[in-house]
Design an enzyme around this catalytic site. Structure first.
Site, short mmCIF file in Angstrom:
data_model
loop_
_atom_site.label_atom_id
_atom_site.label_comp_id
_atom_site.label_asym_id
_atom_site.label_seq_id
_atom_site.Cartn_x
_atom_site.Cartn_y
_atom_site.Cartn_z
N ASP A 88 0.83 -1.20 0.00
CA ASP A 88 0.00 0.00 0.00
C ASP A 88 0.87 1.26 0.00
OD1 ASP A 88 -2.47 -1.53 0.35
OD2 ASP A 88 -1.67 -1.94 2.35
N TYR A 104 6.23 -14.42 0.41
CA TYR A 104 5.50 -14.80 1.62
C TYR A 104 5.91 -16.23 1.96
CZ TYR A 104 2.57 -11.10 -0.41
OH TYR A 104 2.12 -9.94 -0.99
N GLN A 131 13.30 1.67 -1.97
CA GLN A 131 12.72 1.20 -3.23
C GLN A 131 13.71 1.27 -4.39
OE1 GLN A 131 9.14 3.57 -3.76
NE2 GLN A 131 7.85 1.80 -3.29
N GLU A 191 2.06 -6.75 -5.53
CA GLU A 191 1.87 -6.05 -6.79
C GLU A 191 3.05 -5.19 -7.22
OE1 GLU A 191 -1.78 -4.40 -5.64
OE2 GLU A 191 -2.54 -6.44 -5.66
O1 TRH Z 1 4.70 -6.02 0.60
P1 TRH Z 1 3.77 -6.67 -0.33
O2 TRH Z 1 3.48 -8.06 -0.04
O3 TRH Z 1 2.46 -5.85 -0.43
C1 TRH Z 1 1.18 -6.45 -0.42
C2 TRH Z 1 0.55 -6.38 -1.79
O4 TRH Z 1 0.73 -5.19 -2.48
C3 TRH Z 1 -0.94 -6.68 -1.68
O5 TRH Z 1 -1.61 -6.48 -2.88
C4 TRH Z 1 -1.55 -5.80 -0.61
O6 TRH Z 1 -2.90 -6.00 -0.51
C5 TRH Z 1 -0.89 -6.15 0.70
O7 TRH Z 1 0.47 -5.80 0.60
C6 TRH Z 1 -1.51 -5.44 1.88
O8 TRH Z 1 4.39 -6.65 -1.82
P2 TRH Z 1 4.62 -5.46 -2.87
O9 TRH Z 1 3.34 -4.98 -3.41
O10 TRH Z 1 5.61 -5.95 -3.84
O11 TRH Z 1 5.28 -4.28 -2.03
C7 TRH Z 1 6.58 -4.35 -1.54
C8 TRH Z 1 7.22 -2.98 -1.56
O12 TRH Z 1 8.44 -3.02 -0.84
C9 TRH Z 1 7.56 -2.49 -2.96
O13 TRH Z 1 7.28 -1.11 -3.08
C10 TRH Z 1 9.06 -2.71 -3.05
C11 TRH Z 1 9.47 -2.45 -1.63
N1 TRH Z 1 10.75 -3.03 -1.21
C12 TRH Z 1 11.75 -2.17 -0.81
O14 TRH Z 1 11.57 -0.93 -0.86
N2 TRH Z 1 12.93 -2.69 -0.38
C13 TRH Z 1 13.18 -4.04 -0.33
O15 TRH Z 1 14.29 -4.46 0.07
C14 TRH Z 1 12.14 -4.91 -0.78
C15 TRH Z 1 12.38 -6.40 -0.76
C16 TRH Z 1 10.94 -4.38 -1.19
#
Ligand code: TRH
Length: 381
Positions: free
Chosen positions: A17, A193, A255, A273
């Site tokens: 989010d 996960y 990010q 996502e």
């Molecule tokens: O963290 P997520 O599992 O987020 C999820 C999904 O978006 C899902 O749809 C939502 O409903 C739920 O949360 C509540 O996976 P996602 O979407 O890939 O987000 C991870 C974020 O973390 C992404 O912006 C990349 C960032 N990230 C970093 O900034 N640094 C890191 O080292 C890593 C591994 C990720």
């Protein structure tokens, strides 16, 4: 036109989010010249994906974005011209009332979750009148086709990625503690996960012909990995070995640094996502773990993206990609993870060539931030 935006983000769990909201806020400012205020209810989660965020500051400006804590009761503020409610997070009642009091009410947009499903284009942009107040909320769906809200991406992403691979990738990998890659070695990032397919995949990697170096940012899969290595810790900097497999714990980074990790790897396991989209823009092969939902609703999302992703692949490679994604998502009837890996590996070249060309196809969907600006401006006129 420099329009004033308020984006509201309620962090439910994980980082998706805030990850999407922050990426959008940055792109609206840097790429579209908009004025953005971002309301977030969990600065600690925000700080994980962007460590410059001060988790104690009620207000701070980073990357040109005015970041505010979303507290209850909500501060009395004048609403912006465009209001983005991220993922139906429910705007504060006082703020809604203030929106309704404006002479010309703001453009109110509910930003939905990304999906490759075909119904998305039919629902994108639909209005929904508020039951009591003189306000209309529009449903804005990111997506993979021109008829949707498009995908989050910076216009210069490909240029930055190519420059990194040319000039900085070697130093980046050395900084992670990696020795120069051996011929045939796989560098694989693993952001996931908890996953029942993991033990089978680890066995296949450990017992395979090629050396695999698996890079694992801190997160939910780590305890399960540690169990797979006899309980040895995998905190950042830790390294464990089994057969041809080496696993390395990495810190969770911001990010932008995570993008560089995706660019530097031969294959990326991603989840949710935002990381899924970033892995696609990385032009590298990916294996996606969809965010698990009740009654396996995420399997439909998985199949929808899979169908788009493999459409241009030869049938054998398409089957290999589908088998690996389905195995990793526990889809009934999927091959065992070890078998799926064997089939995937045999098609490496074709899958890599496809991943390289894929961002060119993605671009047809258009850029999310620009499409949002166009959508809002059309309604502000
Ligand atoms: O963290 P997520 O599992 O987020 C999820 C999904 O978006 C899902 O749809 C939502 O409903 C739920 O949360 C509540 O996976 P996602 O979407 O890939 O987000 C991870 C974020 O973390 C992404 O912006 C990349 C960032 N990230 C970093 O900034 N640094 C890191 O080292 C890593 C591994 C990720």
């Amino acid at each position: 036109m420099r329009t004033h935006w308020d984006i509201f983000c309620n962090v439910i769990d994980n980082y998706g989010d805030i990850g999407v909201a922050w990426r959008l806020a940055r792109q609206l400012v840097a790429g579209c010249g908009q004025r953005v205020r971002l309301w977030v209810d969990d600065l600690a989660a925000f700080n994980r994906i962007w460590p410059a965020v001060d988790p104690r500051a009620a207000a701070q400006t980073l990357e040109g974005v005015d970041i505010r804590v979303w507290r209850v009761p909500f501060a009395h503020v004048e609403p912006a011209q465009v209001v983005v409610e991220a993922f139906g997070c429910a705007l504060p009642e006082d703020y809604l009332a203030a929106m309704a009091r404006r002479a010309s009410p703001p453009v109110w947009i509910n930003l939905e979750y990304l999906s490759a499903e075909s119904w998305v284009a039919d629902h994108h942009g639909l209005p929904s009148p508020h039951p009591r107040l003189p306000l209309t909320r529009y449903f804005f769906f990111p997506g993979y086709t021109t008829g949707t809200g498009g995908l989050a991406v910076e216009p210069d992403l490909a240029t930055r990625r190519d420059a990194f691979l040319r000039d900085d990738a070697e130093r980046f990998c050395a900084d992670l503690g990696l020795a120069p890659a051996q011929p045939g070695e796989w560098r694989i990032s693993l952001f996931a996960y908890e996953n029942e397919a993991l033990p089978g995949l680890l066995d296949a990697w450990a017992g395979g012909a090629d050396r695999v170096v698996c890079l694992v940012p801190e997160g939910r899969i780590v305890p399960q990995l540690e169990r797979g290595f006899g309980g040895r810790p995998l905190t950042p900097g830790d390294v464990s070995e089994r057969g041809r497999l080496q696993v390395r714990g990495l810190p969770f980074t911001d990010q932008d640094a995570y993008d560089r990790l995706l660019w530097a790897c031969d294959l990326n396991f991603v989840r949710g996502e935002d990381s899924c989209v970033r892995a696609q823009w990385a032009a590298r092969p990916l294996v996606w773990q969809a965010y698990p939902q009740a009654e396996a609703a995420h399997h439909a999302k998985l199949e929808a993206l899979l169908a788009r992703y493999v459409a241009a692949l030869d049938p054998v490679s398409a089957r290999a990609v589908a088998g690996m994604w389905r195995a990793w998502n526990g889809v009934p009837g999927a091959p065992a993870a070890g078998d799926a890996w064997g089939a995937w590996q045999a098609q490496r070249q074709a899958i890599e060539a496809h991943a390289h060309a894929w961002p060119g196809r993605l671009a047809d969907a258009g850029r999310l931030a620009e499409k949002l600006v166009e959508f809002a401006e059309n309604r502000l006129k």
